[in-house]
Design a protein around this motif. Structure first.
Motif, short mmCIF file in Angstrom:
data_model
loop_
_atom_site.label_atom_id
_atom_site.label_comp_id
_atom_site.label_asym_id
_atom_site.label_seq_id
_atom_site.Cartn_x
_atom_site.Cartn_y
_atom_site.Cartn_z
N ALA A 95 0.83 -1.21 0.00
CA ALA A 95 0.00 0.00 0.00
C ALA A 95 0.87 1.26 0.00
CB ALA A 95 -0.98 0.00 1.17
N THR A 117 2.37 6.38 3.42
CA THR A 117 1.89 5.99 2.10
C THR A 117 1.81 7.20 1.18
OG1 THR A 117 0.11 4.86 0.90
CG2 THR A 117 -0.55 6.34 2.68
N LEU A 119 -0.70 7.06 -1.05
CA LEU A 119 -2.09 6.97 -1.49
C LEU A 119 -2.84 8.28 -1.27
CD1 LEU A 119 -3.38 3.53 -0.12
CD2 LEU A 119 -3.46 4.28 -2.51
N ASN A 120 -3.56 8.71 -2.27
CA ASN A 120 -4.50 9.82 -2.15
C ASN A 120 -3.84 11.15 -1.76
OD1 ASN A 120 -6.42 7.80 -2.63
ND2 ASN A 120 -6.73 7.43 -0.46
N SER A 198 -6.69 5.18 -3.93
CA SER A 198 -7.25 3.89 -3.51
C SER A 198 -8.58 3.63 -4.23
CB SER A 198 -7.44 3.86 -2.00
OG SER A 198 -8.22 4.97 -1.58
N SER A 201 -13.77 0.70 -1.85
CA SER A 201 -13.72 -0.32 -0.80
C SER A 201 -15.13 -0.77 -0.46
CB SER A 201 -13.06 0.28 0.45
OG SER A 201 -13.89 1.30 0.98
N ASN A 239 -11.10 10.52 2.83
CA ASN A 239 -9.76 9.95 2.97
C ASN A 239 -9.35 9.83 4.44
OD1 ASN A 239 -7.35 8.91 1.93
ND2 ASN A 239 -6.34 10.90 2.02
N ARG A 276 -7.22 4.95 4.51
CA ARG A 276 -7.53 4.01 3.41
C ARG A 276 -6.48 2.91 3.37
NH1 ARG A 276 -12.56 4.26 0.81
NH2 ARG A 276 -13.37 6.33 1.27
N ASN A 277 -6.94 1.66 3.18
CA ASN A 277 -6.06 0.49 3.11
C ASN A 277 -5.17 0.38 4.36
OD1 ASN A 277 -7.24 0.12 0.67
ND2 ASN A 277 -5.40 0.36 -0.55
N SER A 335 -10.22 -1.27 3.18
CA SER A 335 -9.28 -1.87 2.21
C SER A 335 -9.96 -1.98 0.85
CB SER A 335 -8.85 -3.26 2.67
OG SER A 335 -8.06 -3.16 3.83
N SER A 336 -9.19 -1.67 -0.18
CA SER A 336 -9.81 -1.60 -1.51
C SER A 336 -9.24 -2.60 -2.50
CB SER A 336 -9.67 -0.18 -2.06
OG SER A 336 -8.33 0.24 -2.01
N ASP A 338 -6.53 -2.89 -4.19
CA ASP A 338 -6.10 -2.17 -5.40
C ASP A 338 -5.45 -3.10 -6.41
OD1 ASP A 338 -7.08 0.07 -4.23
OD2 ASP A 338 -5.13 0.90 -3.66
#
Lengths: 348, 111
Positions: A95, A117, A119-120, A198, A201, A239, A276-277, A335-336, A338
């Motif tokens: 992630a 991370t 992410l986003n 992400s 989810s 987020n 996220r995740n 969790s998505s 990905d």
């Protein structure tokens, strides 16, 4: 990766009343979980995913720029040793973290903080745990040049990339007539990073109205998250971050945000990370000191250090065992799964 | 929420200065008030003149902070109810943020 399209597809979000009744019906603690449907409608509305990725006016999206940024992100030649890429620490298999308590840098030296991370990040205001960078472009060059991290002098990097014909072509496609420069390296990496979003989810499907998308326990956990446990006071929005700084009472002497602002304000305060995740992102916290979500919940419940700089948001919660279980069940719905990322072919 | 402006020299908005070589006109510095509530400033952009001051009023129930990196200005903690006054003595564009809640931001354009 097709992430842009996936985010755009998240535009229409339907809120279904039946979701709320399920969330309430399963609650053991009516005093804290009680909220009428209108209140829960409002709560859920705060978690709607955005319709599209925001790109800044001075660095708009282009396919060529994003593809170049991806190449640079995965290229270890961006470090002085030619062994460490951005993706070494921001590993998509974890992630976009590295699954270690603390990051590692040049000559495998241990860094002072946990790898966050990427992410986003398109929605972030300031960057790094202490918020010292005002833009993703500014952030992107920081670890490359930092002596403890990739230790790469930026002027030499420009020369190295100029010696690789494939990069000259890629930069020309992304920045016609501008050539290779530090600014363009930063803009390309930042553009790629903004596309790292992400996926949907189970929680997002629930927000859209699929009452079966998450378990009854997770639905109760959502109410605990927003009410008794006060998580949403900081982990707010789709987020799950307010992008703000808080001392959450970890037993660490890292000055955090106060070092950026100067003086004694915001000692030990760090930027609220998104959630996220989050299951895939262990270990947790800026110092990587907590190994599991259960440890994290216990920390917020009553495990934090009392000190003058402690955030006003930190209070003894008195969560029951069932509430903790529900809270973790809710966090797992973020969790998505990905899609695996396609690695770029690098010019040589 | 609109930004409330107030002239420091109310009633003396324009000060005329007579000089030997002719007449020059100097504008009096103005004060502009920006409110802070619900983790937001009351304006996203503010256009002011060189020498003007901006008073940031914390009408929130929580602490804030005024940081202007380009001016190396940092107010420290701004308690609820407390004002922070900043004088802009150079032209340019300045990003004002709350150092605690960076989504609280305001662009000040000084002409």
């Amino acid at each position: 990766m097709g992430i842009v399209g996936k985010v755009a597809a998240a535009a229409a979000i339907v809120v279904c009343g039946s979701v709320f009744s399920l969330a309430l019906a399963g609650s053991d603690d009516q005093s804290d979980a009680h909220a009428d449907k209108a209140q829960l409608h409002k709560l859920i509305a705060d978690y709607q995913r955005p319709a599209s990725i925001p790109f800044p006016e001075d660095n708009p999206y282009s396919d060529a720029k994003s593809e170049l940024g991806k190449m640079l992100f995965f290229d270890p030649r961006l470090s002085v040793s030619n062994l460490i890429s951005c993706a070494t620490c921001h590993n998509p298999s974890f992630a976009w973290e590295d699954a270690q308590p603390l990051g590692s840098g040049d000559k495998m030296g241990q860094l002072g903080r946990h790898t966050p991370t990427i992410l986003n990040l398109a929605w972030s205001e300031v960057f790094f745990w202490d918020g010292r960078a005002d833009s993703l472009e500014e952030q992107a060059l920081g670890p490359i040049a930092a002596a403890a991290e990739m230790a790469q002098p930026l002027d030499e990097l420009v020369d190295e990339l100029n010696a690789i014909e494939g990069y000259k072509t890629a930069f020309e496609a992304a920045f016609p007539g501008e050539g290779i420069s530090e600014d363009n390296i930063a803009m390309a990496i930042a553009t790629f990073e903004r596309t790292v979003v992400s996926n949907l989810s189970a929680f997002d499907r629930w927000v859209r109205g699929d009452g079966q998308a998450i378990s009854a326990s997770a639905q109760r956990g959502f109410v605990v998250f927003n009410k008794k446990a006060r998580c949403a006071n900081c982990h707010s929005g789709w987020n799950f971050t307010d992008d703000s700084f808080h001392d959450i009472g970890l037993a660490s002497d890292d000055p955090g945000r106060s070092e950026v602002l100067g003086g004694d304000i915001l000692k030990h305060a760090f930027k609220t990370p998104g959630l996220r995740n989050i299951v895939e992102r262990a270990p947790y916290m800026h110092d990587g000191s907590l190994q599991t979500l259960s440890e994290v919940v216990d920390h917020y419940d009553n495990g934090f250090v009392e000190r003058d700089s402690l955030s006003e948001e930190m209070q003894q919660l008195g969560l029951t065992g069932d509430e903790k279980t529900d809270l973790i069940a809710f966090l797992k719905t973020l969790s998505s799964n990905d899609d695996p990322i396609d690695l770029p072919v690098l010019p040589n | 929420m609109p930004v409330r402006h107030k002239n420091v020299l109310a009633g003396f908005g324009v000060v005329c200065v007579l000089g030997v070589a002719g007449i020059s006109v100097a504008l009096a510095a103005a004060n502009h008030e920006v409110l802070e509530a619900d983790k937001k400033f009351s304006a996203k952009t503010l256009e002011i003149s060189v020498g003007d001051t901006v008073t940031f009023v914390n009408n929130d129930s929580i602490k804030h902070n005024i940081t202007i990196k380009k001016m190396k200005f940092n107010s420290g903690l701004q308690e609820p109810g407390r004002d922070v006054e900043v004088m802009f003595d150079k032209n340019g564009k300045f990003k004002v943020r709350c150092g605690i809640h960076p989504k609280m931001k305001l662009k000040v354009v000084v002409n």
